[in-house]
Design a protein around this motif. Sequence first.
Motif, mmCIF file in Angstrom:
data_model
loop_
_atom_site.group_PDB
_atom_site.id
_atom_site.type_symbol
_atom_site.label_atom_id
_atom_site.label_comp_id
_atom_site.label_asym_id
_atom_site.label_seq_id
_atom_site.Cartn_x
_atom_site.Cartn_y
_atom_site.Cartn_z
ATOM 1 N N GLN B 52 0.820 -1.208 0.000
ATOM 2 C CA GLN B 52 0.000 0.000 0.000
ATOM 3 C C GLN B 52 0.860 1.266 0.000
ATOM 4 O OE1 GLN B 52 -2.382 1.318 3.554
ATOM 5 N NE2 GLN B 52 -4.024 1.219 2.091
ATOM 6 N N ASP B 53 1.859 1.291 0.903
ATOM 7 C CA ASP B 53 2.668 2.500 1.031
ATOM 8 C C ASP B 53 3.419 2.819 -0.259
ATOM 9 O OD1 ASP B 53 1.767 2.784 3.546
ATOM 10 O OD2 ASP B 53 3.626 2.268 4.571
ATOM 11 N N GLY B 55 2.293 2.389 -3.150
ATOM 12 C CA GLY B 55 1.340 2.878 -4.143
ATOM 13 C C GLY B 55 0.972 1.845 -5.194
ATOM 14 N N ASP B 58 -2.738 1.019 -5.581
ATOM 15 C CA ASP B 58 -3.530 2.041 -6.263
ATOM 16 C C ASP B 58 -3.513 1.845 -7.768
ATOM 17 O OD1 ASP B 58 -3.975 3.050 -3.798
ATOM 18 O OD2 ASP B 58 -2.498 4.657 -3.945
ATOM 19 N N PRO B 74 -9.134 -3.544 0.005
ATOM 20 C CA PRO B 74 -7.791 -3.927 0.428
ATOM 21 C C PRO B 74 -7.532 -3.461 1.851
ATOM 22 C CG PRO B 74 -7.724 -2.187 -1.241
ATOM 23 C CD PRO B 74 -9.127 -2.329 -0.797
ATOM 24 N N ALA B 76 -4.644 -3.129 4.456
ATOM 25 C CA ALA B 76 -3.191 -3.215 4.547
ATOM 26 C C ALA B 76 -2.758 -3.295 5.999
ATOM 27 C CB ALA B 76 -2.556 -2.006 3.865
#
Lengths: 234, 297
Positions: B52-53, B55, B58, B74, B76
């Motif tokens: 997630q961090d 990206g 996305d 999602p 995380a």
Amino acid sequence: MDLLWDGLIEAVRLILRADPELRQLVLRSLMVSLTATALAAMVGVPVGVALAIGQFPGRALIQVLVSTGMGLPPVLVGLVVTLFLWRTGPFGALGLLYTPSAMALAQFLVAAPIAAGFTRAALGLLEPDLLAALRVDGAGRLALGWELVRAALPQVLLAVAAAFGRAISEVGASLMVGGNIAGQTRILTTAIVLETGRGNFALAIALGIVLLALAFLVNLALGWSARLPAPAGV
Amino acid sequence: MRDKPVRIALTVLGSVVLAVILTGSALFALRSRGHERSERRELILATTTSVQDSGLLDVLVPLFEERTGYRVKPIAVGTGAALAMAARGEADVVLVHAPEAEREFMAQGYGSERLLVMHNDFVILGPPDDPAGIRGLRSAVDALRKIAAAQATWISRDDGSGTDQLEKRLWREAGLSPKGAPWYITSGQGMGATLTLTDQKRAYTLSDRGTFLAYRGRVDLDVLVEGDPMLLNLYHVITINPARFPEGQINVEGGRAFAQFLVSPEAQQAIAEFGREQFGQPLFVPDAGKAEEQLGR
């Protein structure tokens, strides 16, 4: 320190550009927290009134519970609500986990004790004479409570404002029950956590400034409504 | 007189229940048209913060939603938490990076299919002046031994994440148990926050390369050790075995669709491209169809 400055510039830029993602975040934050605040006021204010004027068994216990609840750790609320809303939990069938409704519920749980505690404190400051006069009037308990809330309206609205402040600034519970899903449950506070984790400090600060501005505006609105002349008859 | 407060309480309770029901149904109505159909169109992906961090989610999630019409939620968390959720049937598919824990998950029968998706690598970071003198070592385990011998500050995430599990394994391989030593600090936080802490404390830490690249320029840390096959960071997607849970609890179709999507040429291409623009190099190497053993350099 330059990051604060960058953040400020970024915030202005986002607002001026009417960034669609930001607009979505703001609207979702407001929707969730205002729902939670409305519910918290509906529950908290009557409980505060009952604690201020009522004599009933368990009053002392409820008083302690409310005081404790004012410091309820949001992460604990988040965890418990998550367990309840899990597929395997008692309310799993509702499919509420990772939705804005679940976030509103969690925020309600942390905000309601604030509304109750502050309302009770506000009414406790009213002139005892007023209470006595109303009692002599023969007002029923509900009417009595209603008159007291009207008499202390600015203070009660302050209690509601405090509850809103708690709801909109809360992050631990929203992160857990909402899941911080982009476009679904991401709100300003959880976006700040995410962007900080990504190292986008300026953007995180910018979102924080937007959050502050939002809280300021809502409190301004509440403050104005508190200034309205108290309805006649009190 | 005593029944009045009770009546007030009941009125309050009644109005609250009503309000909750009204708000709930209003939000419901807004949320989904035709709930019974949307039920199985939703699936929960339990995954790790690094995905997630960075990206990457996305990019991948919207692509999957567009292609299949599923709606992904999602979540995380760390790899440990993601597998724990899945073992309770609270997720339909997981994307994680801790092969040892994953093998145990499979052995316990919670997973049905486990596919290699991609990899990147871990690096050992430290202050540029490198007080423990580990720069350029080829072996991560040797580096840890030198750090311990020098009693240089080490930051451990200690959060059960995939990164944390690898770090613990490296210490085990080094034959050391630094927990409790004054130079061994646990942050209990995600990778980003841990990098900031490492920088502030002029310490060493283990990081995935992606998060470090995202933080480059914000922290004064150098990559000191890299390229050890033990530092490979493998991401697998695992579908959940529905037989372990009550009928209908797991969205089997959705989970399988997501897993198949991740190893499809389109998703693999997106993974290969991801990060090129922002960091000048891709953050992940797509590995669909490869065997784990092929990846050791």
